[in-house]
Write an enzyme that holds these catalytic residues in place. Structure first.
Site, mmCIF file in Angstrom:
data_model
loop_
_atom_site.group_PDB
_atom_site.id
_atom_site.type_symbol
_atom_site.label_atom_id
_atom_site.label_comp_id
_atom_site.label_asym_id
_atom_site.label_seq_id
_atom_site.Cartn_x
_atom_site.Cartn_y
_atom_site.Cartn_z
ATOM 1 N N GLY A 1 -2.433 -3.374 -11.901
ATOM 2 C CA GLY A 1 -2.891 -4.718 -11.616
ATOM 3 C C GLY A 1 -3.975 -4.779 -10.560
ATOM 4 N N HIS B 1 -2.388 -7.036 -15.382
ATOM 5 C CA HIS B 1 -2.643 -8.376 -14.879
ATOM 6 C C HIS B 1 -3.673 -8.395 -13.757
ATOM 7 C CE1 HIS B 1 -0.245 -7.476 -11.244
ATOM 8 N NE2 HIS B 1 0.515 -6.778 -12.067
ATOM 9 N N ASP B 2 -4.458 -9.458 -13.753
ATOM 10 C CA ASP B 2 -5.398 -9.762 -12.666
ATOM 11 C C ASP B 2 -6.531 -8.752 -12.533
ATOM 12 O OD1 ASP B 2 -3.915 -12.138 -11.506
ATOM 13 O OD2 ASP B 2 -2.382 -10.594 -11.244
#
Length: 260
Positions: A137, A119-120
């Site tokens: 992340g 994520h991200d």
């Protein structure tokens, strides 16, 4: 173009030229651009936007919920650009509300089998992710970097343009542009001279980068003053990019090892 055995949600928006193989599942809030080919047994969940002329191979999981304990079902997203090759069993996660809110992948990347991008993350263009590379992340990978097989990157780390990691490297700090890293934990081992020459960099630029590595990056003592002095005396764009990257590092750069 779409196999009758595929399961496409009514709200998904697919260009008329998109191909979808058998037993693939495309969920709601997914948009796929012209010329993209989705193989068999692929799962794509949204919100996800996929650009033009991508190839997504079998058993990949695209746009699934982030693997983050803070995630509570917020409408975060995954954005993928154009002409990426996403090989078998790749996992690409959406963003989180506490992060950027999105995971972004640029154009013309080769993402080999079993790669995980969490994520991200923010991924640039023309990057090679060798087999089983895993990003935690909030990682940034800049254009034209190459990550060797089984490379691991800690959360919030950055990898600069034209950087290179050897097989099995584990990065717990930033890897500056134009540099080589190897080991677990990885250490800097020099400038990526072979890769730079293959991509047409001048001898002047390569020699300038090498001087920065020797004088300003192999040790910590006097690093700030060495980098400031070299920045003031150079007009080579690549050298300035390298120095600015090091000076702007929040996590710190990888420690320098012996020159390769």
């Amino acid at each position: 173009m779409i196999d009758s055995r595929a399961d496409i949600h009514p709200s998904a928006e697919l260009d008329s030229s998109v191909e979808v193989g058998p037993f693939s599942v495309i969920g709601p809030n997914v948009r796929i651009g012209a010329g993209t080919r989705v193989g068999p047994h692929v799962v794509i969940n949204g919100p996800t936007e996929i650009g033009r002329d991508n190839r997504i191979f079998q058993f990949s999981s695209i746009g699934e919920e982030p693997q983050d304990t803070s995630y509570r079902g917020e409408p975060t997203r995954l954005v993928i650009g154009d002409r990426n090759v996403i090989r078998e069993s790749v996992t690409l996660s959406r963003g989180t509300a506490k992060g950027l809110g999105e995971t972004v992948i640029g154009h013309d990347n080769l993402i080999m089998a079993y790669v995980h991008i969490a994520h991200d993350c923010t991924i640039g263009n023309e990057i090679i992710f060798s087999n089983a590379t895993s990003l935690a992340g909030h990682v940034e990978i800049h254009d034209k970097a190459t990550l060797g097989g089984f490379t691991l990157v800690h959360q919030f780390c950055r990898v600069g343009t034209f950087a290179f990691t050897s097989m099995g490297s584990a990065l717990n700090r930033d890897l500056p542009p134009y540099c080589l890293a190897s080991g677990n934990y990885a250490r800097l081992i020099g400038i990526n001279k072979v890769g730079l020459r293959r991509n047409g960099f001048s001898d002047v630029a390569i020699q300038g980068l090498h001087r920065v590595f020797i004088r300003g990056m192999r040790g910590r003592a006097g690093r700030e003053s060495h980098l400031d002095a070299m920045l003031a005396e150079t007009d080579i764009p690549e050298v300035r990019d390298l120095i600015h990257f090091v000076q702007g590092s929040r996590r710190g750069i990888l420690r320098g090892g012996r020159q390769h």
